[in-house]
Design an enzyme around this catalytic site. Structure first.
Site, PDB file in Angstrom:
ATOM      1  N   GLU A 161      69.516 -66.942   5.091  1.00  0.00           N
ATOM      2  CA  GLU A 161      70.964 -66.760   5.234  1.00  0.00           C
ATOM      3  C   GLU A 161      71.296 -65.627   6.203  1.00  0.00           C
ATOM      4  OE1 GLU A 161      73.552 -68.508   3.128  1.00  0.00           O
ATOM      5  OE2 GLU A 161      71.969 -69.955   2.714  1.00  0.00           O
ATOM      6  N   HIS A 234      75.162 -63.541  -1.744  1.00  0.00           N
ATOM      7  CA  HIS A 234      74.429 -62.831  -0.684  1.00  0.00           C
ATOM      8  C   HIS A 234      74.342 -61.363  -1.105  1.00  0.00           C
ATOM      9  CE1 HIS A 234      76.030 -65.971   2.377  1.00  0.00           C
ATOM     10  NE2 HIS A 234      74.773 -66.246   2.111  1.00  0.00           N
ATOM     11  N   CYS A 351      81.240 -59.990   6.030  1.00  0.00           N
ATOM     12  CA  CYS A 351      80.779 -61.367   6.287  1.00  0.00           C
ATOM     13  C   CYS A 351      81.201 -61.816   7.670  1.00  0.00           C
ATOM     14  CB  CYS A 351      81.420 -62.344   5.305  1.00  0.00           C
ATOM     15  SG  CYS A 351      81.019 -62.063   3.603  1.00  0.00           S
TER      16      CYS A 351
HETATM   17  O1  SUG Z   1      78.519 -69.262   2.675  1.00  0.00           O
HETATM   18  N1  SUG Z   1      81.948 -69.575   2.081  1.00  0.00           N
HETATM   19  C1  SUG Z   1      80.852 -68.829   2.671  1.00  0.00           C
HETATM   20  C2  SUG Z   1      81.118 -67.356   2.620  1.00  0.00           C
HETATM   21  C3  SUG Z   1      80.085 -66.572   3.386  1.00  0.00           C
HETATM   22  C4  SUG Z   1      80.200 -65.106   3.173  1.00  0.00           C
HETATM   23  N2  SUG Z   1      79.209 -64.433   3.916  1.00  0.00           N
HETATM   24  C5  SUG Z   1      78.556 -63.330   3.540  1.00  0.00           C
HETATM   25  N3  SUG Z   1      78.588 -62.889   2.292  1.00  0.00           N
HETATM   26  N4  SUG Z   1      77.854 -62.729   4.403  1.00  0.00           N
HETATM   27  C6  SUG Z   1      79.532 -69.174   1.981  1.00  0.00           C
HETATM   28  O2  SUG Z   1      79.506 -69.320   0.759  1.00  0.00           O
HETATM   29  C7  SUG Z   1      83.184 -71.627   1.556  1.00  0.00           C
HETATM   30  C8  SUG Z   1      83.580 -72.911   2.241  1.00  0.00           C
HETATM   31  C9  SUG Z   1      84.451 -73.789   1.385  1.00  0.00           C
HETATM   32  O3  SUG Z   1      84.338 -73.774   0.173  1.00  0.00           O
HETATM   33  O4  SUG Z   1      85.290 -74.520   1.970  1.00  0.00           O
HETATM   34  C10 SUG Z   1      82.031 -70.906   2.257  1.00  0.00           C
HETATM   35  O5  SUG Z   1      81.255 -71.536   2.941  1.00  0.00           O
END
Ligand code: SUG
Length: 420
Positions: A161, A234, A351
């Site tokens: 990730e 994460h 993020c």
């Molecule tokens: O991968 N949300 C992302 C958020 C990423 C956050 N990044 C870090 N913590 N670095 C994920 O879970 C949600 C998309 C949706 O539900 O439509 C989403 O992909």
């Protein structure tokens, strides 16, 4: 001169809430809500502008092509499928560039180049489609092979990730740093849990080898299974590092003391700023994204924490922040920013950015922000990004046309039509 550049993901015109990320509580709880792509993208640009003013340098990455027709075909979508499958090719999730790649700056690597490995993001279908297009973009932004090496993603058996599970501690950017990789164990390995561990240990170890890191300056730490279970999908939801400082919740790692000891062995100058559970519970830390903050060193050497607005609205988090500022620690300022549209999908200020330590002169200047370019991006977003998307609209041809043309307008404005 080597400096840290934050590359923020510009929020794409298809930004929507489809509830696609199991284990990401914000994503699940906003599933089906209308989204506001124009507001989302403008919130992101405002954050970038603030940091450009603070730091004097800021980069960005462009939204990926959506809807992804190759994925529509691969999934044999014909209208009879689950709504989540229909939504996946439309996801604007590449906005969270902390998941774009893992980056090892030149002073840490054997060949003294900056190494980038795009994250395969295999745990989630909607994110697994990102890396080939992300790689293409990184190859342009960091195309100078005297200074950068871009790898392929890790093979798909191992979930990776990217920088969201990677921290670098250093005394100065030009000096070799210590890279800390945080991985999770799967629920079946730990005897419970509802949510997947998205970063696998073998993916982290593979990236460290590929980047040519010095084993004596590389640390692998297990994430606390209870943190994953509470929604920290994460590590950057519960910890962040900058310079010699590790800012962390007391329940971030499987064995907190052993984690500090392991880092300290490789990096004796470590300064830990730990928030105890009695001050901010794990649940409240995850709800407010206190740790999904950008911990920045300003030109005067002081540290500032850029946190989501949600932190100011939380009594326990804000009380802790006031106590922090009244004390004598390394963090001297806490600044809330409004990234609510991204937050509702589980993406805070950290993020939304990928940190790359490099000489800005070695980066393709089309990916570096200026005041004038920020205005141009804002104008393009205001003119072309949809104001609102209801998840039921995903799949419609009208929406597809407007999302495609909005992105192309931005690529044209930034002289990056080659990404089309
Ligand atoms: O991968 N949300 C992302 C958020 C990423 C956050 N990044 C870090 N913590 N670095 C994920 O879970 C949600 C998309 C949706 O539900 O439509 C989403 O992909």
């Amino acid at each position: 001169m080597l400096t840290e550049i934050n590359f923020d993901g510009i929020v794409g015109p298809s930004h929507n809430y489809a509830g696609l990320s199991l284990g990401n509580i914000a994503s699940a709880s906003h599933a089906g809500d209308p989204s506001y792509p124009r507001a989302a993208a403008l919130q992101g640009v405002a954050k970038m502008r603030g940091n450009l003013a603070r730091l004097g340098v800021q980069g960005f990455l462009l939204p990926l092509p959506r809807p992804n027709h190759a994925l529509v075909q691969a999934l044999a979508l014909d209208g009879s499928e689950l709504p989540q499958l229909r939504a996946a090719p439309w996801s604007a999730s590449s906005m969270w560039t902390a998941n774009a790649a893992t980056v090892s700056p030149a002073p840490d690597t054997a060949d003294r180049r900056c190494h980038l490995t795009p994250a395969n993001l295999v745990t989630m279908l909607h994110r697994a489609q990102e890396w080939p297009d992300t790689k293409r973009q990184l190859e342009i932004a960091f195309g100078d092979s005297r200074h950068f090496t871009i790898h392929d993603a890790v093979p798909p058996s191992f979930g990776d990730e990217g920088a969201a599970n990677h921290m670098r501690l250093c005394e100065s950017h030009a000096a070799p740093g210590v890279e800390v990789f945080v991985y999770g164990k799967q629920p079946f390995e730990t005897g419970g849990g509802r949510f997947p561990a998205r970063q696998h240990e073998q993916a982290s170890r593979l990236v460290a080898r590929a980047h040519g890191l010095d084993p004596a300056r590389t640390v692998f730490i297990e994430q606390n299974p209870a943190a994953i279970e509470a929604g920290a999908f994460h590590n950057d939801v519960v910890a962040v590092a900058n310079g010699p400082v590790l800012f962390t919740h007391a329940e971030a790692f499987a064995n907190q003391q052993r984690a500090y000891d392991a880092i300290r062995t490789a990096f004796p100058a470590l300064e830990v700023v730990e928030v105890p559970s009695s001050a901010v519970s794990l649940q409240e830390a995850i709800r407010t994204y206190l740790f999904n903050a950008q911990l920045l060193t300003l030109p005067d050497g002081s540290m500032t924490l850029i946190v989501p607005e949600e932190c100011r609205e939380s009594a326990s988090v804000w009380a802790w922040a006031q106590a922090l500022l009244a004390g004598n620690g390394p963090i001297r300022q806490v600044i809330p920013v409004d990234v609510k549209q991204s937050m509702a999908n589980g993406g805070g200020p950290a993020c939304l950015r990928l940190r790359v330590v490099c000489d800005p002169a070695t980066v393709d200047p089309r990916f570096l922000l200026t005041e004038a370019k920020a205005e141009l991006i804002e104008r393009t977003i205001a003119a072309h990004w949809p104001e609102q998307i209801d998840p039921a609209d995903l799949g419609s041809e009208n929406l597809a046309n407007s999302v495609i043309s909005a992105r192309l307008a931005l690529l044209d404005a930034l002289n990056l039509a080659q990404l089309g």
